[in-house]
Write a protein that holds these residues in place. Structure first.
Motif, PDB file in Angstrom:
ATOM      1  N   SER A 548       0.914  -1.347   0.019  1.00 17.09           N
ATOM      2  CA  SER A 548      -0.006  -0.125  -0.074  1.00 17.09           C
ATOM      3  C   SER A 548       0.748   1.269  -0.060  1.00 17.09           C
ATOM      4  N   GLY A 549       0.459   2.341  -0.416  1.00 16.56           N
ATOM      5  CA  GLY A 549       0.841   3.684  -0.187  1.00 16.56           C
ATOM      6  C   GLY A 549       0.493   4.349   1.169  1.00 16.56           C
ATOM      7  N   ARG A 550      -0.012   3.625   1.974  1.00 15.41           N
ATOM      8  CA  ARG A 550      -0.431   4.140   3.431  1.00 15.41           C
ATOM      9  C   ARG A 550       0.987   4.321   4.028  1.00 15.41           C
ATOM     10  N   ASP A 551       0.809   5.135   5.173  1.00 17.03           N
ATOM     11  CA  ASP A 551       1.880   5.236   5.996  1.00 17.03           C
ATOM     12  C   ASP A 551       2.194   4.108   7.065  1.00 17.03           C
ATOM     13  N   LYS A 552       3.304   3.923   7.763  1.00 19.95           N
ATOM     14  CA  LYS A 552       3.512   2.837   8.311  1.00 19.95           C
ATOM     15  C   LYS A 552       2.728   2.970   9.746  1.00 19.95           C
ATOM     16  N   GLU A 553       2.464   4.119  10.162  1.00 15.25           N
ATOM     17  CA  GLU A 553       1.645   4.141  11.562  1.00 15.25           C
ATOM     18  C   GLU A 553       0.255   3.433  11.322  1.00 15.25           C
ATOM     19  N   THR A 554      -0.257   3.985  10.514  1.00 12.49           N
ATOM     20  CA  THR A 554      -1.872   3.475  10.161  1.00 12.49           C
ATOM     21  C   THR A 554      -1.800   1.791  10.397  1.00 12.49           C
ATOM     22  N   PHE A 555      -0.874   1.383   9.248  1.00 13.76           N
ATOM     23  CA  PHE A 555      -0.799  -0.028   9.022  1.00 13.76           C
ATOM     24  C   PHE A 555      -0.186  -0.722  10.339  1.00 13.76           C
ATOM     25  N   THR A 556       0.704  -0.176  11.071  1.00 16.05           N
ATOM     26  CA  THR A 556       0.970  -0.888  12.321  1.00 16.05           C
ATOM     27  C   THR A 556      -0.305  -0.942  13.438  1.00 16.05           C
ATOM     28  N   GLU A 600       0.387  23.179   0.259  1.00 14.34           N
ATOM     29  CA  GLU A 600      -0.434  23.796   1.352  1.00 14.34           C
ATOM     30  C   GLU A 600      -1.189  24.972   0.490  1.00 14.34           C
ATOM     31  N   SER A 601      -0.223  25.578  -0.458  1.00 14.14           N
ATOM     32  CA  SER A 601      -1.163  26.494  -1.224  1.00 14.14           C
ATOM     33  C   SER A 601      -2.128  26.155  -1.770  1.00 14.14           C
ATOM     34  N   PHE A 602      -2.393  25.129  -2.496  1.00 16.57           N
ATOM     35  CA  PHE A 602      -3.213  24.286  -3.339  1.00 16.57           C
ATOM     36  C   PHE A 602      -4.528  23.857  -2.333  1.00 16.57           C
ATOM     37  N   VAL A 603      -4.149  23.392  -1.093  1.00 12.09           N
ATOM     38  CA  VAL A 603      -5.136  23.300  -0.178  1.00 12.09           C
ATOM     39  C   VAL A 603      -6.024  24.447   0.279  1.00 12.09           C
ATOM     40  N   ASP A 604      -4.982  25.555   0.455  1.00 10.16           N
ATOM     41  CA  ASP A 604      -5.717  26.909   0.531  1.00 10.16           C
ATOM     42  C   ASP A 604      -6.859  27.183  -0.456  1.00 10.16           C
ATOM     43  N   ARG A 605      -6.556  26.961  -1.623  1.00 11.92           N
ATOM     44  CA  ARG A 605      -7.238  27.484  -2.856  1.00 11.92           C
ATOM     45  C   ARG A 605      -8.024  26.480  -3.410  1.00 11.92           C
ATOM     46  N   THR A 606      -8.211  25.284  -2.937  1.00  8.77           N
ATOM     47  CA  THR A 606      -9.118  24.222  -3.212  1.00  8.77           C
ATOM     48  C   THR A 606      -9.865  23.405  -2.215  1.00  8.77           C
ATOM     49  N   PRO A 607     -11.100  24.128  -1.703  1.00  6.26           N
ATOM     50  CA  PRO A 607     -11.679  23.544  -0.722  1.00  6.26           C
ATOM     51  C   PRO A 607     -12.143  22.231  -0.748  1.00  6.26           C
ATOM     52  N   GLY A 608     -11.923  21.521   0.409  1.00  9.62           N
ATOM     53  CA  GLY A 608     -12.070  20.044   0.375  1.00  9.62           C
ATOM     54  C   GLY A 608     -10.767  19.222   0.415  1.00  9.62           C
ATOM     55  N   SER A 609      -9.780  19.867  -0.105  1.00 11.43           N
ATOM     56  CA  SER A 609      -8.591  18.857  -0.484  1.00 11.43           C
ATOM     57  C   SER A 609      -7.629  19.138   1.088  1.00 11.43           C
ATOM     58  N   PHE A 610      -6.876  18.176   1.042  1.00  9.25           N
ATOM     59  CA  PHE A 610      -5.863  18.197   2.282  1.00  9.25           C
ATOM     60  C   PHE A 610      -4.500  17.547   1.795  1.00  9.25           C
ATOM     61  N   VAL A 611      -3.344  17.647   2.857  1.00  7.27           N
ATOM     62  CA  VAL A 611      -2.173  17.104   2.596  1.00  7.27           C
ATOM     63  C   VAL A 611      -1.935  16.088   3.654  1.00  7.27           C
ATOM     64  N   GLU A 612      -1.712  14.950   3.342  1.00  8.68           N
ATOM     65  CA  GLU A 612      -1.238  13.915   4.031  1.00  8.68           C
ATOM     66  C   GLU A 612       0.286  13.886   3.981  1.00  8.68           C
ATOM     67  N   GLU A 613       0.651  13.703   5.349  1.00  7.72           N
ATOM     68  CA  GLU A 613       2.092  13.535   5.208  1.00  7.72           C
ATOM     69  C   GLU A 613       2.715  12.145   5.740  1.00  7.72           C
ATOM     70  N   LYS A 614       3.526  11.659   4.896  1.00  6.53           N
ATOM     71  CA  LYS A 614       4.036  10.387   5.282  1.00  6.53           C
ATOM     72  C   LYS A 614       5.411  10.515   5.669  1.00  6.53           C
ATOM     73  N   ASN A 615       6.136   9.362   5.814  1.00  3.99           N
ATOM     74  CA  ASN A 615       7.594   9.409   6.419  1.00  3.99           C
ATOM     75  C   ASN A 615       8.381   9.938   5.150  1.00  3.99           C
ATOM     76  N   TYR A 616       7.937   9.401   4.000  1.00  7.55           N
ATOM     77  CA  TYR A 616       8.829   9.585   2.906  1.00  7.55           C
ATOM     78  C   TYR A 616       7.922  10.126   1.679  1.00  7.55           C
ATOM     79  N   SER A 617       6.964  10.516   1.927  1.00  8.43           N
ATOM     80  CA  SER A 617       6.225  11.209   0.690  1.00  8.43           C
ATOM     81  C   SER A 617       5.130  12.080   1.277  1.00  8.43           C
ATOM     82  N   LEU A 618       4.676  12.849   0.372  1.00  2.90           N
ATOM     83  CA  LEU A 618       3.556  13.808   0.820  1.00  2.90           C
ATOM     84  C   LEU A 618       2.509  13.516  -0.372  1.00  2.90           C
ATOM     85  N   ALA A 619       1.155  13.391   0.382  1.00  5.09           N
ATOM     86  CA  ALA A 619       0.019  13.099  -0.566  1.00  5.09           C
ATOM     87  C   ALA A 619      -0.880  14.185  -0.637  1.00  5.09           C
TER      88      ALA A 619
END
Ligand code: GDG
Length: 737
Positions: A548-556, A600-619
């Motif tokens: 999965s592309g999920r972060d390790k904390e969630t799968f743990t 983050e600037s895209f989140v500000d300008r796109t209501p409903g979107s958000f950033v997920e920060e994983k250890n080695y990637s940003l989504a």
């Protein structure tokens, strides 16, 4: 042998009851002519309402009606007066017609009409079902029958169904006001192909499908369950030859052969040779902008008074839907306007407007088309407008000027005409002036191009294009069916599975084992899934990896206590048999500082979107945004990121409503190959739903059983339709079904 069934509100024949008997004569309308090539020979049937209600027809005449219709390859749907009131005058013409033409204030939302619309649509569907076989092709026409495709599909899932809408499809903002909007969309989506006159209507429809039903749309394909529906535009043409040849014949007539109307027109032309005739022909409908046109005419007379006594407006307003109150009001308004303008501007030798409120025979229509110098057609909203095309087709010496509203569908293909905004009187007055003074050569240059196009894309071509596209759609469906993970294919896979000594399974999580949630943290496994995974991971000879592309904390949290093997963050981390995660790839994350503010600037300008920060990637997730807007922003973000990461070893993955930025040397393909290389496996299986899984499908050895969830383009060998089917496969692996 397969046959074609055409279905429309009205039949292509007109019935007359006279002298106690019935006669049926073919009607001359554009649709009937256009469908000639489709509705010919003994292998086609046209189903529709006869135009007579139960109350109009004496019972003893019913068999005669059926016989008369059968001679024209037609069969009737019988309606009572009450049904016609609710279905036709009610929902079709007091709800859908005004709404789809942007006359929101005229739209009535009445439960009785809606219920009658449903039951009458069911009657039409039943009439089809009575005659339809699985290999037949069914073509449903227009806004009166929007529920029919789904009603037929329910009973005959394999039949091929096309739908064509002859009126505009409004923008989402208008369509959403309809209380039964989802029902209408679902009704239409029973078809395999949905056709519109223009790309704009098509785009509005796709937008409503995405926003109201949340269905996946890729270009002009809609994915719904295991079906793929194609949406396309087919601008309807006219029977060019018929109009052109009729016009040639008219110009060759001698005095005796001319109609009374033609003689009168000739007399008036002769008395003032430099006078110009303006022509306006429409059904008397508020969408056609007749009252506005009259006001604009008066505006023109006031702005350019030198043309008084030199121009004449001939209005042919064909009676239509006179049972509907708005049409009665419009009639009154137009009558009064004509009276007032003529009263105020007439002189002893000149009446500015000639007004005909009637329908004319075809022959007179040609008289008008060929005699008038300027056709002035300015609907406020019009699906296509065939009159504009017919006028041009009759101009045998290529003179004549067409002034056409931008709001007519035909404006898209008739750029050489003078296009106007029907609300802009200043522009209209100036355009009339320009038309009156247009040099003959210019008129001919414009009409030459228009005629070439109309002759080529005529109504027969329109009908054939639609039919071919419908047949291709069926063919395309068959290609998909052959790759679908069918019962037979699954049985063969199971033989290999059971025979194998060492199996390796890669199972993607989101969209594969579990459905999507707006909040990714809510998409945790359910008990049924745990039970299934427990059994597979305990099976002797099978190694199962959740990948999965999920972060390790969630799968743990979700899976580590279960001891399942896991690869997360697209291959950065691995955990085997319940051990802590360890790094599979050596990756850096110092690039995040640079990319995070952009996201983050895209989140500000796109209501409903958000950033997920994983250890080695940003989504960047955009599942909860407006679908069209989210799509647009993702394209924008992709462009920004591509230039930003050009010198880093990073890549952007476009997943299902998510864009993920991560190190280039990490992906599910590379990770799964590293596991595969560790031992000698004799059965390998990989399943996943999005772009990130394609790396596995491409990199694992060819003998791997690769399965895509969903019908998008893929490198996988097979596809299944949803998480339920995925779980069924897993259940087969552990012998549960
Ligand atoms: C709908 C959509 C779309 C008119 N008066 C007489 C007469 N006509 C014929 C014309 C033409 C037809 O009727 C009118 O067609 P339009 O396209 O202009 O308009 P709608 O009736 O509103 O049709 C429209 C069309 O469906 C096709 O998809 O273009 O946007 O609203 O063919 O010649 N024919 C005769 N006497 C008349 O007095 N014989």
């Amino acid at each position: 042998m397969s046959k074609t069934i055409i279905i429309s509100n009205r039949l292509p024949v007109q019935l007359q009851i006279s002298n106690g008997g019935i006669t049926a004569t073919p009607s001359v309308g554009g649709l009937a002519t256009g469908m000639k090539s489709v509705h010919s020979g003994g292998d086609s049937l046209w189903i529709g309402w006869s135009g007579l209600t139960d109350e109009d027809i004496p019972e003893e005449l019913i068999p005669d009606i059926d016989k008369a219709l059968a001679k024209h390859g037609s069969s009737k749907v019988q309606l009572t007066k009450k049904e016609v009131d609710g279905f036709y005058y009610g929902f079709s013409n007091r709800t859908i017609w005004p709404l789809f033409h942007y006359f929101l204030e005229y739209s009535e939302f009445e439960l009785f009409s809606w219920e009658t619309y449903q039951s009458v649509n069911q009657k039409f569907a039943d009439a089809i079902l009575e005659h339809a076989e699985d290999d037949d092709v069914i073509w449903v026409h227009d806004y009166q029958l929007m529920l029919v495709p789904q009603m037929v599909r329910e009973k005959r899932p394999n039949v091929s169904i096309g739908f064509f809408l002859h009126i505009p499809f409004p923008s989402f903002e208008i369509f959403r006001t309809l209380p039964w909007r989802s029902e209408i969309l679902l009704g239409l989506l029973g078809a395999d192909l949905i056709g519109f006159h223009t790309y704009d209507y098509e785009r509005h429809f796709l937008s409503s499908v995405r926003r109201l039903l949340g269905l996946e749309v890729s270009f002009n394909d809609i994915f719904m369950g295991d079906r793929e529906i194609k949406v396309d535009s087919f601008p309807m043409g006219i029977d060019y030859k018929k109009f052109h040849e009729a016009a040639i014949e008219h110009t060759q007539r001698n005095e005796k052969e001319k109609s009374e109307l033609q003689k009168r027109l000739d007399t008036h032309k002769a008395s003032t040779p430099d006078a110009k005739f303006f022509l306006s022909i429409d059904r008397l409908d508020y969408t056609k902008g007749i009252a506005k046109r009259l006001n604009a005419f008066e505006y023109f007379l006031n702005k350019y008074p030198e043309y008084k006594e030199k121009v004449r407006l001939i209005i042919l307003a064909v009676p239509s839907r006179s049972n509907v109150p708005q049409y009665q009001l419009l009639k009154k308004e137009v009558d009064e306007l004509v009276g007032r303008i003529n009263g105020e501007h007439s002189t002893v030798s000149w009446t500015p407007i000639w007004y005909f409120y009637r329908s004319m025979p075809f022959d007179n229509l040609i008289d008008l088309y060929t005699t008038c110098d300027i056709a002035w057609l300015t609907p406020i909203r019009d699906g296509m407008n065939l009159v504009a095309k017919e006028y041009v087709a009759t101009r045998t010496d290529q003179t004549g000027v067409l002034i056409l509203s931008e709001m007519a569908g035909s404006a898209n293909e008739m750029n050489e005409s003078l296009l106007i905004n029907p609300n802009n009187f200043e522009q209209i007055a100036d355009t009339l002036y320009k038309a009156i003074n247009m040099p003959k050569k210019e008129q001919q240059n414009r009409n030459k191009l228009l005629q070439q196009r109309l002759e080529r894309y005529n109504v027969e071509k329109w009908a054939n294009d639609f039919m071919n596209s419908l047949l291709n759609q069926k063919q395309r469906d068959l290609t998909y069916v052959s790759r679908k993970l069918s019962v037979d294919i699954m049985n063969t896979i199971m033989k290999d599975y059971n025979r194998a000594k060492k199996r390796l399974l890669f199972l993607d999580y989101d969209g594969t084992l579990a459905g999507f949630h707006n909040d990714p943290q809510q998409a945790g496994p359910d008990e049924q899934l745990y039970a299934l995974l427990d059994e597979i991971s305990a099976q002797e000879g099978t190694e199962m990896y959740l990948i999965s592309g999920r972060d390790k904390e969630t799968f743990t949290k979700w899976f580590l206590p279960k001891g399942y093997n896991m690869i997360v963050e697209h291959g950065v981390w691995i955990s085997q048999g319940g051990e802590e995660f360890r790094m599979l790839e050596n990756v850096k994350n110092d690039w995040m500082e640079k990319i995070r503010p952009v996201l983050e600037s895209f989140v500000d300008r796109t209501p409903g979107s958000f950033v997920e920060e994983k250890n080695y990637s940003l989504a960047w997730h955009y599942r909860q945004t407006d679908p069209d807007f989210g799509q647009k922003r993702s394209v924008e973000l992709n462009t920004v990121l591509t230039s930003l990461i050009a010198n880093d070893d990073l890549s952007v993955l476009n997943g299902n409503k998510v864009m993920e930025i991560k190190s280039s040397n990490v992906n599910k393909g590379r990770a799964s190959m590293r596991v595969f290389a560790d031992a000698d496996y004799d059965f390998v299986f990989a399943i996943g739903d999005d772009w990130t899984d394609e790396f596995m499908f491409q990199e694992l050895p060819e003998s791997t059983v690769t399965v895509k969830v969903g019908r998008q383009k893929t490198h996988a060998r097979y596809f299944v339709d949803g998480t339920k089917s995925v779980r069924d496969i897993l259940a087969r692996f552990v012998d549960k079904i």
